[in-house]
Design an enzyme around this catalytic site. Structure first.
Site, short mmCIF file in Angstrom:
data_model
loop_
_atom_site.label_atom_id
_atom_site.label_comp_id
_atom_site.label_asym_id
_atom_site.label_seq_id
_atom_site.Cartn_x
_atom_site.Cartn_y
_atom_site.Cartn_z
N TYR A 146 0.81 -1.21 0.00
CA TYR A 146 0.00 0.00 0.00
C TYR A 146 0.85 1.27 0.00
O TYR A 146 0.40 2.32 -0.46
CB TYR A 146 -0.91 0.05 1.24
N LYS A 211 4.11 -15.28 2.67
CA LYS A 211 4.34 -16.01 1.42
C LYS A 211 5.85 -16.22 1.29
O LYS A 211 6.48 -15.84 0.29
CB LYS A 211 3.75 -15.22 0.24
N ASP A 243 -1.89 -18.71 1.07
CA ASP A 243 -2.88 -19.50 0.33
C ASP A 243 -3.45 -20.60 1.22
O ASP A 243 -4.67 -20.81 1.28
CB ASP A 243 -2.28 -20.06 -0.98
N ASP A 267 -5.98 -7.50 4.61
CA ASP A 267 -7.18 -6.93 3.98
C ASP A 267 -8.05 -8.06 3.42
O ASP A 267 -9.25 -8.14 3.68
CB ASP A 267 -6.76 -5.96 2.88
N ASP A 271 -11.91 -9.95 5.01
CA ASP A 271 -13.21 -10.07 4.35
C ASP A 271 -13.68 -11.52 4.34
O ASP A 271 -14.88 -11.81 4.45
CB ASP A 271 -13.16 -9.54 2.90
#
Ligand code: NAD
Ligand code: IPM
Ligand code: MN
Length: 376
Positions: A146, A211, A243, A267, A271
């Protein structure tokens, strides 16, 4: 600010879409509490996002940010929407939110996801699995993709290298764009410490999500988190690739207590957590830094599809106000009251559409206010 204070200065940022609707609902709840508890909330309202672009031509005015620094807490509803989606990155509503988080130094985003017993059937999971959801995401909020430099669009080195071929008409090479995922050791360490501290007050388990099988930045993340863990021998540390973490969250969310991760992964995974507990309309968050006021915002966005219809679920906003009371104003007593009111309203069977019901924002708000006073 302490438990004996009776006046709190709160910066309000209603934003766009359903933002002003859930903010108005939140104010109803705060005003009712203030009246009954003999306290006063002094509100100062600021434009952010699309509303600020329309009014001032920028998504957040630097002078407004400065004024907010002297408040006791900053409460944001939601921002963004299709009207402003075509602007350059620095003139989009979302840029105002990023500037606010960065400007307040709010590097730790706490996103709790806990199932309400009365909503086990609203979750997409089997009841016995849904019943165990009680986790908190510690999302790093002011670093990573970001904020990483360099970033941009246009002709990159790769494209230039092949320009000759393109001019000859041999290869069709498109436009380029790039962002940088960068973390310093210190940025990782400070959020990791907060996650471990929180785990001590919970089930003593931190799952760090990265990751590291591909990204150098994740390898550093894993190293630093492992170093921090040495100061917390009583807390169990696990590492998962992102993942696999997404899959594990759906398969067996009960294994997660504190989920520690970087900005973008946090983020996305938060959700996903929304559906574990029933709806994004239920998830609150607190954005905290080392000093200064915290920023409190629901996880959901401006929901343009339901904006202006009185259908938004205000519970995420109420639970966000509870986090503001607990972490920002150091008033756990008020936080408990609001959370009990929300639980009471759900127990009474009232549901907005996102939870499969037919109630509107106003009806749910009045029911929560009624339950808060009944439970007190
Ligand atoms: P969204 O969270 O706004 O909506 C996703 C879906 O969830 C929609 O179907 C929406 O109707 C539903 N929903 C969201 N909140 C709800 C609520 N309180 N009650 C009932 N239903 C609710 O995400 P999106 O559609 O991807 O984004 C819309 C805009 O919001 C974009 O401009 C985005 O950048 C912005 N956004 C802002 C924030 C924020 O202000 N903190 C967070 C996320 C997205
Ligand atoms: C969130 C939102 C924001 C984010 C956007 C609106 C910038 O999705 O708070 O979850 O990505 O942080
Ligand atoms: Mn998001």
């Amino acid at each position: 600010m302490n438990a004996t204070a009776h006046r709190y200065r709160i910066a309000l940022l209603p934003g766009d879409g359903i933002g002003p609707e859930v903010m108005a609902a939140g104010r109803r709840v705060m005003d009712d509490l203030a009246r009954r508890r003999g306290i006063a909330f002094e509100y100062a309202e600021y434009a952010i996002g699309g509303a600020a672009l329309d009014a001032h031509g920028v998504p957040l005015r630097p002078a407004d940010l400065d004024l907010m620094r002297s408040s006791d807490a900053v409460l944001l509803a939601a921002l963004g929407g299709p009207k402003w989606d075509t602007g350059p990155a620095n003139l989009r509503p979302e840029a105002g939110l990023l500037a606010l988080r960065k400007g307040l130094g709010a590097f730790a985003n706490l996103r709790p996801a806990r199932i309400f017993p009365d909503l086990v059937s609203a979750s997409k999971l089997k009841p016995e699995i849904a019943a165990r959801v009680d986790l908190i995401v510690f999302r790093e909020l002011t670093g990573g993709l970001y904020f990483g430099e360099p970033r941009g669009r246009g002709e990159g080195e790769r494209e230039k290298g092949r320009k000759g071929e393109r001019e000859k008409g041999k290869t069709a090479i498109g436009r380029t764009a790039y962002n940088t995922m960068i973390y310093s050791e210190e940025e990782i360490r400070r959020i990791a410490k907060m996650a471990f501290e929180a785990a001590r007050g919970r089930r003593k388990r931190v799952t760090s999500v990265d990751k590291a099988n591909v990204l150098e930045v994740s390898q550093l993340w894993r190293e630093v988190v492992t170093e921090v863990a040495r100061d917390y021998p009583d807390v169990e540390l696990l590492h998962l690739y992102v993942d696999n973490a997404a899959m594990q969250l759906v398969r067996d969310p009960g294994q997660f207590d504190v989920l520690l991760t970087e900005n973008l992964f946090g983020d996305i995974l938060s959700d996903l957590c929304a559906e574990l507990v029933g709806s994004i309309g239920l998830l609150p968050s607190a954005c905290l830094g080392a000093s200064g006021p915290g920023l409190f915002e629901p996880v959901h966005g401006s929901a343009p599809d339901i904006a202006g219809k009185g259908l938004a679920n205000p519970l995420a906003m109420f639970l966000t106000i509870a986090l503001m009371f607990r972490h920002g104003l150091k008033r756990p007593d008020l936080a408990d009251e609001v959370e009990r009111g929300v639980a009471g309203a759900l127990k009474s069977g009232l549901r907005t559409r996102d939870l499969g019901g037919a109630a509107g924002t106003a009806e749910v708000t009045e029911r929560v206010i009624q339950k808060i006073s009944e439970e007190a």
